[in-house]
Design a protein around this motif. Structure first.
Motif, PDB file in Angstrom:
ATOM      1  N   GLU A  42     -51.275 -44.776  31.880  1.00 20.69           N
ATOM      2  CA  GLU A  42     -51.988 -46.250  31.774  1.00 20.69           C
ATOM      3  C   GLU A  42     -50.507 -47.437  30.758  1.00 20.69           C
ATOM      4  OE1 GLU A  42     -54.468 -44.682  30.017  1.00 20.69           O
ATOM      5  OE2 GLU A  42     -54.738 -44.632  32.775  1.00 20.69           O
ATOM      6  N   ASP A  43     -49.713 -46.824  29.589  1.00 20.95           N
ATOM      7  CA  ASP A  43     -48.826 -47.279  29.088  1.00 20.95           C
ATOM      8  C   ASP A  43     -47.180 -47.376  30.304  1.00 20.95           C
ATOM      9  OD1 ASP A  43     -46.441 -47.365  27.966  1.00 20.95           O
ATOM     10  OD2 ASP A  43     -47.078 -47.202  26.017  1.00 20.95           O
ATOM     11  N   PRO A  44     -46.759 -47.589  30.440  1.00 17.91           N
ATOM     12  CA  PRO A  44     -45.848 -47.698  31.876  1.00 17.91           C
ATOM     13  C   PRO A  44     -44.678 -46.643  31.159  1.00 17.91           C
ATOM     14  CG  PRO A  44     -45.988 -49.821  31.232  1.00 17.91           C
ATOM     15  CD  PRO A  44     -46.881 -49.211  30.358  1.00 17.91           C
ATOM     16  N   ILE A  78     -56.482 -33.172  28.102  1.00 17.54           N
ATOM     17  CA  ILE A  78     -54.936 -34.796  28.586  1.00 17.54           C
ATOM     18  C   ILE A  78     -54.311 -35.273  27.535  1.00 17.54           C
ATOM     19  CG2 ILE A  78     -55.195 -36.387  29.877  1.00 17.54           C
ATOM     20  CD1 ILE A  78     -58.082 -35.895  31.236  1.00 17.54           C
ATOM     21  N   THR A  79     -53.327 -35.681  27.889  1.00 18.02           N
ATOM     22  CA  THR A  79     -52.595 -35.629  26.707  1.00 18.02           C
ATOM     23  C   THR A  79     -51.441 -36.915  27.487  1.00 18.02           C
ATOM     24  OG1 THR A  79     -50.450 -34.652  26.771  1.00 18.02           O
ATOM     25  CG2 THR A  79     -52.184 -34.106  25.254  1.00 18.02           C
ATOM     26  N   THR A  80     -50.844 -37.579  26.631  1.00 16.63           N
ATOM     27  CA  THR A  80     -49.640 -38.757  27.338  1.00 16.63           C
ATOM     28  C   THR A  80     -48.469 -38.473  26.318  1.00 16.63           C
ATOM     29  OG1 THR A  80     -50.698 -40.580  26.006  1.00 16.63           O
ATOM     30  CG2 THR A  80     -51.258 -39.840  27.594  1.00 16.63           C
ATOM     31  N   GLY A  81     -47.356 -38.574  26.744  1.00 22.13           N
ATOM     32  CA  GLY A  81     -46.014 -38.644  25.675  1.00 22.13           C
ATOM     33  C   GLY A  81     -45.122 -39.108  26.869  1.00 22.13           C
ATOM     34  N   TYR A  82     -43.993 -39.615  25.250  1.00 24.75           N
ATOM     35  CA  TYR A  82     -43.271 -40.406  26.820  1.00 24.75           C
ATOM     36  C   TYR A  82     -41.856 -39.148  27.730  1.00 24.75           C
ATOM     37  CZ  TYR A  82     -43.256 -44.571  23.829  1.00 24.75           C
ATOM     38  OH  TYR A  82     -44.581 -44.453  22.432  1.00 24.75           O
ATOM     39  N   THR A  83     -42.224 -38.269  27.510  1.00 24.50           N
ATOM     40  CA  THR A  83     -41.685 -37.257  28.262  1.00 24.50           C
ATOM     41  C   THR A  83     -42.364 -36.101  28.949  1.00 24.50           C
ATOM     42  OG1 THR A  83     -40.519 -35.663  26.212  1.00 24.50           O
ATOM     43  CG2 THR A  83     -39.283 -37.548  27.689  1.00 24.50           C
ATOM     44  N   VAL A  84     -42.473 -35.060  29.701  1.00 20.42           N
ATOM     45  CA  VAL A  84     -42.885 -33.434  29.446  1.00 20.42           C
ATOM     46  C   VAL A  84     -42.859 -32.976  28.059  1.00 20.42           C
ATOM     47  CG1 VAL A  84     -43.274 -31.854  30.587  1.00 20.42           C
ATOM     48  CG2 VAL A  84     -42.638 -33.646  31.336  1.00 20.42           C
ATOM     49  N   GLU A 111     -49.180 -39.275  42.685  1.00 21.24           N
ATOM     50  CA  GLU A 111     -48.189 -39.881  43.544  1.00 21.24           C
ATOM     51  C   GLU A 111     -47.844 -41.331  43.217  1.00 21.24           C
ATOM     52  OE1 GLU A 111     -51.103 -41.797  47.059  1.00 21.24           O
ATOM     53  OE2 GLU A 111     -49.629 -42.864  47.325  1.00 21.24           O
ATOM     54  N   GLU A 112     -48.281 -41.595  41.790  1.00 22.27           N
ATOM     55  CA  GLU A 112     -47.383 -42.739  41.676  1.00 22.27           C
ATOM     56  C   GLU A 112     -46.051 -42.301  40.563  1.00 22.27           C
ATOM     57  OE1 GLU A 112     -48.846 -46.975  39.179  1.00 22.27           O
ATOM     58  OE2 GLU A 112     -50.509 -45.158  39.525  1.00 22.27           O
ATOM     59  N   ALA A 113     -46.031 -41.788  40.558  1.00 22.41           N
ATOM     60  CA  ALA A 113     -45.299 -40.634  39.038  1.00 22.41           C
ATOM     61  C   ALA A 113     -43.960 -39.878  39.784  1.00 22.41           C
ATOM     62  CB  ALA A 113     -45.439 -39.392  38.317  1.00 22.41           C
ATOM     63  N   ALA A 114     -44.936 -39.722  41.112  1.00 23.17           N
ATOM     64  CA  ALA A 114     -43.494 -38.500  42.324  1.00 23.17           C
ATOM     65  C   ALA A 114     -42.618 -40.433  43.248  1.00 23.17           C
ATOM     66  CB  ALA A 114     -44.178 -37.935  42.955  1.00 23.17           C
ATOM     67  N   ARG A 115     -43.126 -40.900  42.991  1.00 26.26           N
ATOM     68  CA  ARG A 115     -42.641 -42.367  43.261  1.00 26.26           C
ATOM     69  C   ARG A 115     -41.589 -43.410  42.504  1.00 26.26           C
ATOM     70  NH1 ARG A 115     -44.547 -44.016  48.000  1.00 26.26           N
ATOM     71  NH2 ARG A 115     -46.184 -43.271  48.712  1.00 26.26           N
TER      72      ARG A 115
END
Lengths: 390, 360, 526, 77
Positions: A42-44, A78-84, A111-115
């Motif tokens: 969600e955080d771009p 499921i986690t989030t982070g700035y890089t992988v 899809e969105e990440a790939a774009r």
């Protein structure tokens, strides 16, 4: 001579004292990750990482106990982070165990990440010391997270199922098989754009989600630009010579609307850059061999005329498919997924240097490509003609 | 007085093959990728082979001319006491440096690929105990160990190359020589500077059983290395294409690709074993040279007492020499050739010239 | 060091036992000799001293000494006492004046034994009777006869229990030295087969036989063996195992550097390769030196079965060797460091099996290893019927129950059992048991440094093995240094007609084993 | 850690020195002592984070002109 004892003692003492077991990870301290999905969070600025983790207790151990029993063999984190790497590190907020990556089967990119570009998402896997390069990389329609919600028909671990699925459908020329190695190689090479497998989760009977391979994802540089459906994918594979097997359905030569399917035995292609009127053009020679798969029309196809006409029809289909793929790439996506640029670079390194700058924008879309198909049918199988034939 | 040891020429050849290439298998592709991609294989065969063989031949000539003495002795005979001592010291220090460098290279590899959480010093220490143990046993034992390890290792490397051939795409080797001659020659300098360590073989010419064939043996080891290099370099380019620029240990990465019978089979462990065995021989060899050279230079009778303390110095040096692996690669690419060629080609040339002038 | 030597020396001086002037020459007087024999041999119940007098008028006194149980009574009675007491009377009276001539006469025409020698010191007399010979003293001579009357109850020639073979001779050495040498003589009917006797052991005076084929065995090696044997000054050498420890090159080595065999055919082939064999009285085990590592990987049967089959078994043995050395260590390394070595499916299963096991993998492996060794030891020492029960109970209870109770994981049991089995696939018991030490060494290194530890440990072992020598022969030859012609008999076994040369280091001075081109061919068609 | 290091050095001395003294190899003993002192100094310095001159930097400085010349001759950027 008796100093051997002293040396051995030194050796073992050193080993046991100085190596305070730094890299030790007992098996039961590992969370074995079978598949990973990467999405935009969600955080771009952030990446969302979905990890499918195997639950070993459900997967064997003592036979006869556990195993099946209804408990799920995997669990999702499921986690989030700035890089992988950052996101992967954050897994330790959820798991009491250390994330163990090397046996990962698939990497699904949303899809969105790939774009927004896949290079930053792939860096982590290439940098690791474990054997990652034969990992399947694919793009999901929609979000990667949804892929892991689906179940496989047979495999307890859906990531394993997907890996096998891709192998199978790649074999049948329904999609471009893309390992991490292939993607990295394409990304690094001038004059080639990567094409990745595309999968999606679809509703199937009993209200369950299942995974389906759905053509391929086209990239320009490292950014996703569009999709190729199954037939366009095969068009791409015809040109790059990656078709391994599959079926071509052509119309029966008797003029009625009946079909004949041809089994692809062998296909190869040659991409030949040539100088034509001072400009560089590409000639693609596709060479296909096939067998008669089955027929629905009641005529004898093994006569020389019919046989030749089938060969022509096969060639026509192949030409159409390749031309469609070419048109899509040249006009719609403007990205060189066939690696024409790379072949030109090999043959005309000096000319390439001038073209390289504006290859995707100008050079490739205006490139003149001729496709020649040589099509052969070899065998009719074990029957010569259907028993109802005239 | 040399300890009464005898090594045969096949043993010498095996030893120098590892002396040149053991850690090189890991690092040469990296330094080469800095200059050439498609033409990487030309580095191995025309260029490395030509320069390496020439240098090995030069050393062989010098060695056979004075087959009764070691390098330090040769320096002192030709240049007189003072200059000879000075040259000798430089050479001994150089080999000390090379030993520490190779030790560091092994350590970095192990840390980077299989023991990511273990500190470098622990790896280096354990390895050095092993090496010191073998050096104390003398060159004969090292040579024999090499003799028994080499065939196994060659087979392992060849098997890897064959197994990975499936991934190879021949067209990745094209275009041929698009950048001209400069870059491949420049890329060849790093391997050549390792080949130039054949100068060290003169430290133990007196223990060769047939010193007359020294030249042949040294050149042969360069040839073997260049064929191996041809295989590895061409295979790396064919498999990785332009992506090879991005990869740290190319050969190791090749092995990571192999999936035999759909499992990874631990092939990278086999490769790692080969590398460790090879670099064990390499470090032992250089370590031994340094110790023997130092013994000569100090005019002592036995080298054994020098082994352990020198080992401590080498361990300390190997940690001290570089801050990080990038410095190592940079050094190997840029400064190693200059230093190595000056010392290991310049000095023997001077010595031969001096011998000619003084009619020795 | 010096300090200990001094202490030892003073202790040795005190306890030095002088056998009542044993090294003195014999006296001319019978009474003196008799007295000395009596004092030396004392009140032994198994020593028989039989006094007699010979001649028509029984004018010459004498006595014989023997050890009951070591002599063949019938020879003593029929061939010595009988002629002395009866036939001697038939000799002319003047044939028996006291002195030298009697002696001559008795030797030439009375004593009906094959082996007869004159000795002049009490030591020789004692050595003789204690080996089962009979000593005969006659008045007026400073010499005595030693008549060969050895013969005692002994085990017949049977097949060796330690070294079994499907093909090949069924005989094995026994405890009787003479039988053993005769077994070898029967195989090598050649005068060049030299059999030298030596006495070793201050108290036991054990006969050691040094065998070699002159012309094939290197003189240096024979000299060296002889020197080392003469060097031994100890109380007792009861078995070849004891002797080995005195003559070995590397006494602290975990690896055997002397080859032991109970099979005459094996020893004969070693002799023919130019090695030196040592047989020791009272032990069915022969030693051969110089020894190289490869010998332990070879079974005598290899030479009697078809070359291809023999080659395959040798490879199997080599694989077993590697497996038994490295399997536990590799398991530990793979499970705790390098999980990527394990295929995914297996990894998941193993992870499942390890779930809930309380001990770290190293400990598991070590515990199972120790349990296995204990089981083996228990199985050997127990009487045979119980031994089997022990192994069954051990295997069942410890294996099945322990894994069910979740105390050890299943894979560890498999690894332990596998290493145990592979250990027995190696043909030589000496080697296979010494490998256990290496295995533990590797497990330790694997537990701390993973694969890197195993590799360094293996290299360490390799360097050590390369540096070993047995009687001047490099232990790892013909692999390091490589001797090309010897490679025909290492990991491959070439057909007999192709093995043209004897091993380089042992038979090098007389290399040709056979004529070239002995390969059988069908007769050429005319 | 420092203690361990001292222990190692003590071990090396205990292993090697008595033999040298017994065989009266004074030259060897001197070289041994010097090298060991050097090694000890280096490792101690490293352990205590005392900055040391780096020989690599020296070599690099010494051979920089030559390295640049090579690049120039072969026309590599």
């Amino acid at each position: 001579m008796s100093k051997i004892g002293l040396w051995v003692i030194t050796f073992v003492l050193l080993a046991t004292t100085i190596a305070g077991c730094w890299s030790v990870h007992e098996l039961d301290t590992l969370a074995i990750i079978m598949g990973t999905g990467l999405d935009k969070a969600e955080d771009p600025d952030k990446i969302r990482l979905v990890a499918q983790v195997a639950v070993p207790a459900e997967l064997g151990g003592v036979p006869g106990e556990g195993g099946g029993g209804g408990a799920k063999a995997t669990t999702l984190a499921i986690t989030t982070g700035y890089t992988v790497r950052d996101a992967a590190q954050n897994l330790s907020r959820y798991f009491s165990r250390i994330a163990y990556w090397p046996d990962m089967q698939i990497l699904v990119i949303g899809e969105e990440a790939a774009r927004e570009g896949i290079s930053p998402l792939l860096d982590f896997w290439n940098r690791q010391e474990q054997p990652f390069r034969s990992l399947w990389v694919m793009v999901a329609k929609g979000e990667a997270k949804d892929i892991f919600a689906a179940e496989d028909y047979l495999e307890k671990i859906s990531a394993v199922g997907i890996a096998k699925l891709i192998n199978e459908s790649g074999q049948a020329s329904l999609t471009r098989k893309s390992r991490l190695l292939d993607v990295t190689r394409d990304l690094a090479s001038p004059g080639v754009s990567p094409v990745l497998t595309r999968i999606e989760a679809v509703d199937q009977a009993e209200g369950k989600k299942r995974i389906r391979v759905a053509g391929s994802a086209v990239f320009r540089g490292d950014r996703l630009t569009g999709w190729l459906d199954e037939s366009a994918t095969r068009g791409l594979l015809w040109i790059t010579g990656e078709v391994q097997s599959g079926a071509i359905v052509v119309q029966c030569p008797d003029g009625e609307k009946r079909d004949v399917s041809l089994k692809i035995r062998r296909a190869k292609s040659q991409i030949i850059p040539e100088e034509k009127d001072g400009r560089i053009a590409i000639r693609v020679e596709i060479d296909v061999e096939g067998d008669l798969g089955d027929q629905t029309c009641p005529i004898n196809l093994t006569t020389p005329e019919h046989w030749r006409s089938l060969e022509r029809r096969q060639a026509a289909i192949i030409e159409n498919e390749s031309a469609a793929a070419l048109r899509l790439a040249q006009e719609e996506f403007q990205t060189d997924i066939f690696g024409f640029g790379a072949t030109i670079r090999r043959k005309f390194p000096r000319e390439w240097e001038e073209m390289e700058q504006s290859w995707d924008e100008e050079g490739f879309p205006r490139l003149e490509v001729t496709i020649n198909v040589t099509s052969k049918l070899r065998r009719p199988g074990l029957i010569l003609q259907p028993n109802r034939s005239r | 007085m040399m300890e009464n040891e005898q090594i045969t020429l096949p043993q010498l050849t095996f030893l120098w093959v590892w002396g040149i290439v053991a850690t090189g298998i890991l690092y040469f592709p990296t330094t080469i990728s800095r200059h050439v991609v498609e033409d990487a294989w030309t580095v191995a065969v025309p260029f490395f082979l030509a320069f390496g063989a020439m240098i090995a031949w030069l050393h062989g000539v010098l060695g056979t001319k004075f087959s009764r003495m070691t390098l330090i002795g040769i320096c002192e005979t030709i240049c007189g006491k003072i200059i000879g001592k000075f040259l000798g010291l430089i050479l001994v220090l150089w080999f000390l440096f090379v030993t520490a460098l190779t030790l560091r290279l092994v350590g970095e590899f192990v840390v980077l690929t299989i023991m990511p959480e273990t500190p470098l010093i622990a790896i280096v220490l354990l390895f050095m105990v092993l090496v010191a143990y073998s050096v104390r046993h003398g060159i004969e034992v090292i040579a024999r160990t090499g003799e028994i390890l080499s065939p196994v290792s060659y087979v392992a490397i060849a098997v890897v190359v064959v197994l990975v051939a499936k991934e190879a795409r021949f067209e990745n080797l094209l275009p041929f020589m698009a950048q001209g001659w400069g870059p491949p020659i420049r890329a060849a300098l790093t391997p050549v500077s390792f080949a130039a360590t054949t100068l060290g073989a003169l430290m133990f010419t007196p223990s060769l059983n047939r010193p007359r064939l020294l030249k042949l043996s040294l050149v042969l080891s360069v040839v073997v290395v260049s064929t191996a290099g041809l295989m590895i370099e061409s295979m790396s380019t064919m498999v990785f294409g332009a992506a090879r620029r991005e990869i740290m240990f190319l050969h190791f990465d090749l092995i990571r690709l192999i999936k035999l019978l759909n499992i990874h089979l631990g092939l990278q462990s086999i490769f790692m074993t080969v590398i460790i065995c090879g670099s064990f021989l390499q470090v032992s060899l250089f370590y031994h040279l340094t110790v023997v050279g130092l013994r000569q230079w100090l005019g002592l009778m036995y080298y054994r007492p020098l082994v352990t303390p020198l080992g401590v110095v080498i361990i300390a040096l190997s940690v001290l020499l570089f801050e990080n692996i990038l410095e190592i690669v940079d050094f190997m690419d840029k400064f190693l050739p200059a230093a190595s060629l000056t010392l290991q080609v310049g000095i023997p040339c001077l010595l031969l010239l001096g011998a000619r002038v003084r009619r020795l | 060091m010096k300090f200990w030597k001094r202490i030892w020396r003073s202790a040795a001086r005190k306890t030095k036992n002088d056998p009542a002037g044993g090294s003195q020459p014999l006296s001319k007087s019978l009474a003196v000799n008799l007295a000395r024999v009596r004092t030396i041999l004392g009140e032994n119940s198994d020593i028989d001293i039989r006094e007699f007098s010979i001649g028509k008028r029984q004018q010459v006194a004498g006595f014989l000494v023997l050890v009951d149980g070591l002599v063949d009574k019938s020879i003593v009675n029929d061939n010595i006492l009988q002629p002395l007491l009866t036939s001697a009377r038939l000799v002319e009276p003047d044939g028996f004046p006291p002195g030298k001539r009697v002696f001559q006469q008795v030797k030439e025409s009375i004593l009906a034994v094959g082996h007869l020698e004159e000795v002049y010191t009490m030591d020789e007399v004692l050595d003789g009777i204690l080996s089962g010979d009979t000593a005969i003293f006659l008045d007026g001579n400073e010499a005595a006869f030693i008549a060969g009357t050895r013969g005692w109850e002994s085990r017949g020639v049977q097949e060796s229990v330690v070294e079994m073979a499907v093909r090949g001779p069924r005989e094995g050495f026994t405890e009787t030295l003479r039988t053993n040498t005769s077994l070898l003589r029967r195989k090598i009917k050649n005068v060049n087969l030299r059999v030298e006797n030596m006495l070793v052991g201050k108290q036991t005076r054990t006969t050691v036989c040094l065998l070699y084929i002159k012309g094939i065995a290197g003189n240096k090696v024979v000299e060296e063996v002889r020197r080392r044997l003469e060097h031994i000054e100890t109380d007792a050498v009861l078995d070849s195992g004891v002797l080995v420890e005195f003559i070995e090159d590397a006494p602290f080595s975990p690896l055997p550097t002397v080859y032991l065999s109970e099979r005459p055919d094996t020893v004969a082939s070693k002799l023919l390769e130019g090695r030196v064999a040592l047989l020791i009285e009272g032990s069915p085990t022969a030693m051969t030196v110089p020894t190289v590592f490869m010998e332990f990987m070879i079974s005598s049967e290899d030479y009697y079965s078809r070359p291809i089959y023999a080659t395959i078994t040798r490879w199997l043995r080599a694989i077993s060797l590697l497996a038994t050395l490295f399997a536990p260590a590799l398991y530990v390394a793979a499970v705790t460091f390098h999980q990527e070595m394990i295929p995914v499916e297996l990894l998941l299963r193993m992870a499942g099996a390890r779930e809930g096991v309380p001990f770290p993998a190293v400990l598991e492996v070590l515990i199972m290893g120790i349990i296995f060794e204990i089981l083996r030891e228990a199985g050997i020492r127990m009487p045979r019927p119980i031994g089997q029960a022990v192994s069954i109970v051990g295997a069942l209870i410890l294996g099945e129950a322990a894994s069910r109770a979740g105390m050890v994981s299943n894979p560890v049991i498999i690894v332990a059992a596998f290493t145990g089995i592979t250990l027995f696939a190696i043909s030589s018991p000496e080697l296979s048991f010494s490998l256990v030490a290496f295995r533990v060494f590797f497990v330790f290194l694997a537990a701390t440094f993973g694969l890197f530890g195993i590799v360094t440990g293996a290299l360490f072992t390799l360097v050590y093995m390369v540096s070993l020598r047995s009687f001047g022969v490099p232990y790892l030859s013909p692999l390091a240094p490589i001797i090309l012609s010897d490679l025909k008999d290492t990991l491959i076994r070439a057909p007999w007609w192709a093995m043209l040369l004897r091993p380089h280091f042992t038979g090098g001075q007389n290399p040709a084993r056979q004529r070239f081109l002995l390969r059988p061919r069908p007769p050429a068609k005319k | 850690m420092l203690l361990l290091l001292l222990l190692v050095f003590g071990g090396i001395i205990a292993l090697e020195a008595p033999g040298l003294v017994r065989k009266q190899m004074w030259g060897e003993l001197a070289a041994f002592g010097f090298l060991l002192a050097l090694g000890m100094a280096l490792s101690m310095a490293q352990m205590l984070d005392i900055p040391l001159p780096n020989p690599t930097k020296g070599i690099e400085a010494l051979f920089k002109p030559m390295a640049d010349a090579i690049d120039k001759v072969l026309m590599v950027k």
